[in-house]
Design a protein around this motif. Structure first.
Motif, PDB file in Angstrom:
ATOM      1  N   TYR A  22      44.592  57.985  -0.973  1.00 38.16           N
ATOM      2  CA  TYR A  22      44.181  59.374  -0.970  1.00 38.16           C
ATOM      3  C   TYR A  22      43.122  59.570   0.095  1.00 38.16           C
ATOM      4  N   MET A  23      43.291  60.584   0.931  1.00 37.47           N
ATOM      5  CA  MET A  23      42.313  60.847   1.976  1.00 37.47           C
ATOM      6  C   MET A  23      41.844  62.272   1.868  1.00 37.47           C
ATOM      7  N   GLY A  24      40.586  62.479   2.136  1.00 37.75           N
ATOM      8  CA  GLY A  24      40.114  63.861   2.150  1.00 37.75           C
ATOM      9  C   GLY A  24      38.776  64.004   1.501  1.00 37.75           C
ATOM     10  N   GLU A  25      38.597  65.145   0.823  1.00 34.99           N
ATOM     11  CA  GLU A  25      37.311  65.441   0.205  1.00 34.99           C
ATOM     12  C   GLU A  25      37.275  64.864  -1.194  1.00 34.99           C
ATOM     13  N   MET A 203      47.796  56.119   8.878  1.00 35.44           N
ATOM     14  CA  MET A 203      47.812  57.391   8.148  1.00 35.44           C
ATOM     15  C   MET A 203      47.084  58.483   8.927  1.00 35.44           C
ATOM     16  N   VAL A 204      45.947  58.118   9.523  1.00 37.17           N
ATOM     17  CA  VAL A 204      45.196  59.098  10.314  1.00 37.17           C
ATOM     18  C   VAL A 204      46.052  59.584  11.480  1.00 37.17           C
ATOM     19  N   ILE A 208      48.438  62.007   7.582  1.00 33.35           N
ATOM     20  CA  ILE A 208      48.837  61.938   6.177  1.00 33.35           C
ATOM     21  C   ILE A 208      47.618  62.069   5.276  1.00 33.35           C
ATOM     22  N   LEU A 209      47.706  62.954   4.297  1.00 33.78           N
ATOM     23  CA  LEU A 209      46.589  63.174   3.373  1.00 33.78           C
ATOM     24  C   LEU A 209      46.710  62.296   2.138  1.00 33.78           C
ATOM     25  N   ALA A 274      51.423  65.482   4.376  1.00 31.49           N
ATOM     26  CA  ALA A 274      50.715  65.443   5.657  1.00 31.49           C
ATOM     27  C   ALA A 274      50.376  66.860   6.095  1.00 31.49           C
ATOM     28  N   LEU A 275      49.414  66.953   6.975  1.00 29.03           N
ATOM     29  CA  LEU A 275      49.031  68.264   7.508  1.00 29.03           C
ATOM     30  C   LEU A 275      48.982  68.164   9.018  1.00 29.03           C
TER      31      LEU A 275
END
Lengths: 365, 125
Positions: A22-25, A203-204, A208-209, A274-275
């Motif tokens: 999981y990536m993000g806030e 992933m970066v 990918i989130l 992904a975004l």
């Protein structure tokens, strides 16, 4: 997004029975969702359950408490925080990545090195010492989290820094719970910190989130939907996640659980979100029976060839059709995905064995 | 037939309230069961019985938060059944509630409205 990515990351996560990256806030409310998500996906490792939950929470909260914020916003986007849980057999890996100011890295390194040298008795003494005496950081805890992680895991605290600029580095840390039985499990690739760093960078690069691999039964899907919804609400910099997107999300996840073919006793698949260029893409991958490939391919080719009106027409026809067999419902799911995505569906079949093919699907919201 | 049919909502199935005496008919909450056909089977069966001898005026309210495509199909089967009510000279109206920001529920409501031939009201609630 290229549908081939599902297969690439599925391969990267090789023997994992379960993976969640999981990536993000991050915030405290997410901790409980994340724990539910891990517990729902992991099955039944009763021996570890308590320790596992403890380490997941500790590792996750460590990111929340100790991540440093860059002054240049751009870096946050390029170097997101990461949390990872991977399960292979009876072994679990838990990992974290966050930015840290270079000025702190020497202190952190010496703290971690000394924790890693301690015997269990020394760890206990250090723990009691840290409990009574608020040393180490002004954020509280006094390194307690790290000591506890060391005491409750079955490995050293593996760590590394990736230099970003004069002020900041990315801090990677990883622990293991459980030990491989080398006699029985000879083909296990262990998850090294190096492989985690590679995974992070891959992933970066692909924006990918989140990645989730493993079983996709209903009880594992519900907390996943919750996590995605709350993460995207949390991060105000991301485009809003509309109801339409959630509908597509539910469809693709249930599609895996309904149609994936078992391999090695698990009905497994991969899901990635992904975004890119301000658009979300939902990617899935799962095994399908090689005999079903032709009809699925035809169905997809037909849907891709239709315009909006054609899709509306076929949807109406199918929804008014009283037949409610599995195949009919599956058809409706794919039509809905075609109707509500902003681009044509992208898909790929990769031959896997004499009886299975790997089906990758990519939807742009 | 039973005068009342009720199901409590769960995290993946809707709350269902059919009460003939109170003239209340509603479906609300989340509907994303893995096997929607089995879940809706008793609901559709109850309605099939109800339309044989309905109240003079029936208002059927739908207010869903999340749903999957196979539930949409089952709800369509349910609503098409309700069209029968007009054939016996009784009245039926569907009230489709959606949250102001819920683009999907609004679109789905319009889709249903265009397919069905009975009064169908789209309401922000």
């Amino acid at each position: 997004m290229n549908p081939e990515l599902s297969y690439r990351f599925f391969k990267k996560l090789g023997n994992d029975h379960f993976s969640l990256i999981y990536m993000g806030e991050f915030d405290d409310e997410l901790t409980s969702t994340l724990m539910r998500l891990s517990e729902a996906g992991i099955g039944d490792p009763k021996i570890f359950k308590k320790r596992l939950s403890f380490l997941i929470a500790e590792c996750f909260q460590n990111i929340i408490r100790h991540a440093d914020k860059p002054e240049i916003v751009n870096i946050t986007n390029n170097k997101p925080k990461m949390f990872l849980v991977r399960n292979i057999g009876n072994v679990f890996y838990i990992g974290s990545t966050n930015l840290i100011e270079n000025s702190k890295s020497t202190g952190l390194t010496s703290k971690l090195n000394s924790i890693n040298k301690f015997t269990p008795q020394e760890l206990k003494a250090d723990y009691l010492n840290a409990l009574t005496n608020n040393g180490f950081t002004e954020k509280g805890g006094g390194g307690l989290g790290l000591i506890e992680m060391a005491r409750k895991s079955d490995s050293k605290l593996e760590f590394d820094f990736e230099f970003i600029n004069y002020f900041l580095s990315n801090f990677f840390m990883q622990i293991r719970l459980g030990t491989f039985n080398e006699e029985k499990e000879d083909n296990i690739d262990t998850v090294t910190l190096k492989s985690t760093k590679e995974l992070y960078n891959a992933m970066v690069q692909e924006n990918i989130l989140m990645i989730r691999k493993g079983d996709f039964s209903q009880h594992a899907i519900l907390p996943l939907i919750e996590l995605i919804e709350s993460n995207l609400d949390l991060n105000k910099k991301l485009p809003p996640f509309k109801k339409k997107t959630l509908y597509l999300l539910i469809e693709v996840l249930q599609n895996i659980s309904k149609h994936a073919k078992e391999n090695n006793g698990i009905r497994e698949g991969i899901f990635m979100i992904a975004l890119k260029n301000n658009r979300y893409t939902l990617n899935t991958g799962n095994y399908v029976d090689i005999n079903d490939v032709e009809s699925l391919k035809n169905e997809l080719e037909n849907l891709v060839s239709l315009d909006k009106n054609g899709l509306a027409e076929i949807y109406k026809k199918r929804i008014l059709n009283k037949e409610t067999d599995q195949a009919g419902n599956a058809g409706i799911g794919l039509i809905e995905m075609s109707k509500y995505s902003s681009e044509k569906l992208k898909y790929q079949f990769t031959p896997y064995s004499d009886s299975l093919s790997f089906f990758s699907l990519s939807i742009t919201v | 037939m039973e005068k009342i049919f009720k199901l409590e909502g769960t995290e993946d199935t809707p709350q269902v309230v059919f009460d003939i005496s109170k003239n209340e008919f509603s479906l609300s909450g989340r509907s994303l069961p893995e096997d929607a056909a089995s879940f809706y089977k008793p609901i559709i069966a109850w309605i099939a019985n109800y339309i044989k001898n309905p109240n003079p005026s029936t208002e059927f309210r739908i207010n869903l938060e999340y749903f999957n495509s196979s539930s949409v199909k089952q709800i369509m089967v349910l609503l098409i059944q309700l069209e029968e009510i007009t054939k016996t000279g009784n009245e039926i109206k569907i009230v489709w509630c959606y949250n102001e920001n819920d683009d999907l529920m609004e679109i789905k409501g319009s889709e249903f409205k265009s397919i069905l031939t009975i009064p169908f009201e789209l309401v922000v609630c």
